[in-house]
Scaffold this active site. Structure first.
Site, PDB file in Angstrom:
ATOM      1  CE  LYS A 109      48.374 -19.957  38.066  1.00 55.53           C
ATOM      2  NZ  LYS A 109      49.082 -18.843  37.438  1.00 55.53           N
ATOM      3  N   GLY A 354      35.708  37.820  48.701  1.00 56.50           N
ATOM      4  CA  GLY A 354      35.345  38.952  47.853  1.00 56.50           C
ATOM      5  C   GLY A 354      35.933  40.281  48.257  1.00 56.50           C
ATOM      6  CB  VAL A 355      37.599  41.603  51.213  1.00 53.20           C
ATOM      7  CG1 VAL A 355      36.248  41.530  51.885  1.00 53.20           C
ATOM      8  CG2 VAL A 355      38.528  40.496  51.712  1.00 53.20           C
ATOM      9  N   GLY A 356      39.244  41.023  48.109  1.00 52.45           N
ATOM     10  CA  GLY A 356      40.444  41.337  47.340  1.00 52.45           C
ATOM     11  C   GLY A 356      41.752  40.809  47.902  1.00 52.45           C
ATOM     12  CE  LYS A 357      41.519  35.998  52.200  1.00 53.68           C
ATOM     13  NZ  LYS A 357      40.051  36.030  52.151  1.00 53.68           N
TER      14      LYS A 357
END
EC number: 5.6.2.3
Length: 727
Positions: A109, A354-357
């Protein structure tokens, strides 16, 4: 002279570059298809050019050769390209994708509208671009900017090529130095190594040599010292012992140690570096990191003094209340930790999976939420922040977003003058936070606010300098809760059980039931390892666990190099999971295609994406020279010359995966990875897997990793500052 020994005569050719079949921006090697004067068919030309585009006019001298694989070629010993002058050449040049905003359609173009005057018009009368159908103000502005940028980038490329240096980083150099790039490099070429990611000291040194800088020049030796220290920060150090720094700098720049000692004295006098002792040894620190560690220690002492910003809470009443609200019974160790948290202004909570944090943090937040304490939550990565949001039900942000990055300065808008609006700041995955980021975070925290640092100190330390969490815990100067009890529900997961076994220096349990979430696949050597890993990712995990190999499975490697390293595996996994099609872009040694999983490898404050962010390529626009990546539902665009910020991410290193979790993790482990096999690396990799972990490789390599405590120290003074209290 035997006939075979007679060299082919040198010939000259000239013609229009029809197509650039291949161009290596690093060394300039190119393969061109040229419409040469006097030749009926297109000629294949092999040579070197710093920059080349379809449509350019080339003058070449060289020899004809009959290549066994590729047939008749013209091998150029000299190749000079000139801007095109014919309408055909101009259209090809504009449509080659070199200028963002113009592809083949708009090139046609523009040439139809303005003919041979199109180049002059872009520069002198850019407003007239809008006379062309489809070119609005936005595209016109992109064309003008792209044209100006391309001119400077070509100038940089030609300058670097003339000085024997690869040119693939030309766009990055332009973005950093702007239109004065060549002048800046000429005045001090060593700035390239300091300022441009991907350019090392040796590359900058080559430019300096070509510019006539002597090997013993002061500027060179000082740059060598700075680079040696900067390299050390990449390995996590904040400084180095003087003897080690001198030896590394001497090896790098090959000058006698007395010259290094003289240059080091000048660096010290200029304040670029600081000398101090660490555990009785004289060390040299980068000034910024030295002051940052000092400031962290001082700030933590100030923050920890005084009472928390909430009224005294009776833990004896609060614990039954929160257990009733959550429906969870807290263990005795969590009771003790919760009581400590409610009466501490600064607290560290650490422990493995798996320690609950999470339960403990949620209980703290529930109790303080009932007291209407204003809380802010953050984590170092987007994935870690999302996980924190999911686990707490509260909005968590990345540290960078919380501190409000300032694209103009690369710093943060939140600081002492404009602090965070919170009474408690919770930082998750703190093991990942390096010295500069912790310094910025503490600067923005109000004096009266409390701070809760949560993380697993046994994981890998931060990728950046320092070992902030380990140093804070090791200093013994702040209250620390270390959770060790693995809860019954978590103990049903072999991933969690084996992670703790690895962390304790014990081999993981490898005899697994079919429904286990932890598996080991034996592979005798790296070649078999690649085959089995591909089968595990592409077939076995999807068939048995119903997981999507692209979305849900992440391969985590101990290192980048080698047949089972992240780089090689990315290429193999791309072929297996998303084979490259016609729409692709090849840059910086990677082939990028729609659907590819990619990772951002540098902090980009303008785009608001950060090192380690994962995304998927959604679109490649060959017309505009633009690639689009979706990061967490947000589309981000990159120009083709900026793709050194991205790498394929079907496989990544364990270091890069810190702070992230994936449904399934596959980890290759062979003795080929020996240099990186360490307990904390394997432990970090295994704990990234949420539902499934598969190790592929050799049991001997697994045993080496488990047995190696990785005693490689980091030279960091934070723990010493915190213990002494003397700043």
């Amino acid at each position: 002279m035997p006939r075979a020994m007679v060299p082919a005569p040198t010939e000259a050719l000239a013609g229009l570059v029809e197509r650039v079949t291949y161009h290596n921006a690093e060394n300039g090697f190119c393969v061109l298809r040229v419409k040469a004067r006097g030749q009926k068919d297109l000629v294949t030309v092999v040579g070197h050019a710093a920059t080349i585009a379809a449509g350019e006019w080339v003058q070449i001298s060289g020899q004809w050769v009959n290549d066994r694989s590729h047939g008749l070629q013209f091998r150029a010993s000299f190749l000079k390209a000139s801007p095109p002058t014919t309408l055909e050449g101009i259209e090809r040049y504009l449509g080659s994708g070199m200028i963002r905003g113009i592809g083949p359609v708009y090139a046609r173009k523009l040439v139809r509208a303005f003919g041979e005057a199109v180049f002059d018009l872009i520069e002198a009368e850019p407003a007239r671009l809008r006379e062309v159908t489809g070119i609005g103000p936005r595209r016109a502005a992109r064309i003008v900017a792209g044209w100006a940028e391309q001119k400077v980038i070509r100038e940089i490329m030609l300058f670097l090529h003339a000085h024997g240096v690869g040119t693939s980083r030309a766009v990055r150099i332009f973005k950093t130095y702007g239109t004065n790039a060549v002048q800046v490099i000429t005045e001090n070429p060593y700035r390239l190594a300091r300022d441009i990611r991907g350019i090392g000291f040796r590359t900058a040194d080559l430019v300096a040599q070509k510019l006539g800088i002597e090997p013993t020049a002061e500027i060179r030796i000082r740059a060598g010292i700075s680079f040696a220290l900067a390299e050390a920060t990449g390995e996590g150090h904040c400084g180095l012992p003087v003897a080690e720094l001198t030896a590394q700098a001497a090896a790098l720049i090959a000058v006698p140690p007395p010259l290094i000692e003289g240059a080091l004295a000048l660096e010290l006098a200029a304040g670029e570096v600081v000398a101090d002792t660490l555990e009785g040894e004289r060390c040299i620190f980068l000034a910024g990191l030295y002051r940052a560690e000092q400031a962290i220690a001082k700030r933590l002492r100030v923050l920890s003094a005084g009472q928390p910003p909430w009224p005294v809470i009776d833990a004896g009443k609060a614990i039954p209340w929160v257990e009733g609200r959550t429906g969870l019974s807290l263990a005795p160790s969590q009771h003790e930790a919760l009581g400590l948290a409610l009466r501490s202004k600064v607290l560290v909570i650490t422990g493995g999976p798996g320690v609950g944090k999470t339960t403990l943090v949620n209980s703290i937040l529930k109790i303080l939420g009932a007291k209407e304490v204003r809380v802010a939550l953050c984590a170092p990565t987007g994935r870690a922040a999302k996980r924190l949001t999911d686990s707490t039900g509260l909005e968590a942000r990345t540290i960078h977003r919380l501190l409000e990055t300032d694209p103009k300065t690369g710093g943060f808008k939140r600081n002492e003058e404009h602090p965070l609006d919170c009474q408690l700041l919770v930082v998750d995955e703190t093991s990942m936070v390096d010295v500069p980021l912790m310094r910025a975070l503490l600067r923005a925290l109000p004096d009266g606010a409390a701070l809760l640092l949560v993380g697993d100190v046994d994981q890998l330390p931060s990728v950046g300098p320092g070992q902030v969490l380990a140093d804070i815990i090791g200093s013994g100067s702040l209250p620390v809760v270390r959770l060790t009890e693995v809860f019954r529900q978590a103990a049903q997961s072999q991933v969690i059980v084996n992670a703790h076994r690895i962390n304790q220096g014990r081999m993981p349990e490898l005899r697994q039931a079919k429904d286990s979430d932890f598996h080991f696949v034996d592979a005798a050597d790296p070649e078999e390892g690649v085959r089995k890993l591909l089968a595990v990712v592409r077939q076995r995990i999807p068939a048995r666990f119903g997981l999507d190999p692209l979305r849900d499975v992440q391969v985590l490697c101990p290192m980048n190099r080698g047949g089972l390293g992240a780089r090689a595996l990315n290429i193999e996994l791309q072929k297996a999971l998303n084979p490259p099609g016609d729409i692709r872009v090849e840059r910086f040694g990677w082939t990028f295609c729609p659907g590819d999983k990619v990772m951002q490898v540098a902090n980009d404050y303008d785009r608001d994406v950060f090192n380690g962010d994962l995304g998927v390529i959604t679109h490649i626009d060959l017309e505009d020279g633009e690639l689009t990546v979706r990061f967490d539902g947000r589309e981000v665009a990159y120009g083709f010359g900026e793709l050194d910020e991205l790498v394929l991410a079907y496989a990544t290193t364990i270091h890069k995966a810190q702070g992230s979790e994936y449904p399934a993790v596959v980890i290759p482990l062979t003795t080929q990875h020996y240099a990186m096999l360490a307990r904390n690396l394997l432990y970090t990799g295994v704990t990234r897997g949420k539902r499934l972990v598969v190790l592929v490789g050799q049991r001997r390599a697994l045993a080496i990793a488990v047995g190696n405590r990785n005693t490689r120290r980091r030279w960091s003074k934070l723990a010493e500052w915190m213990r002494s209290g003397a700043y």
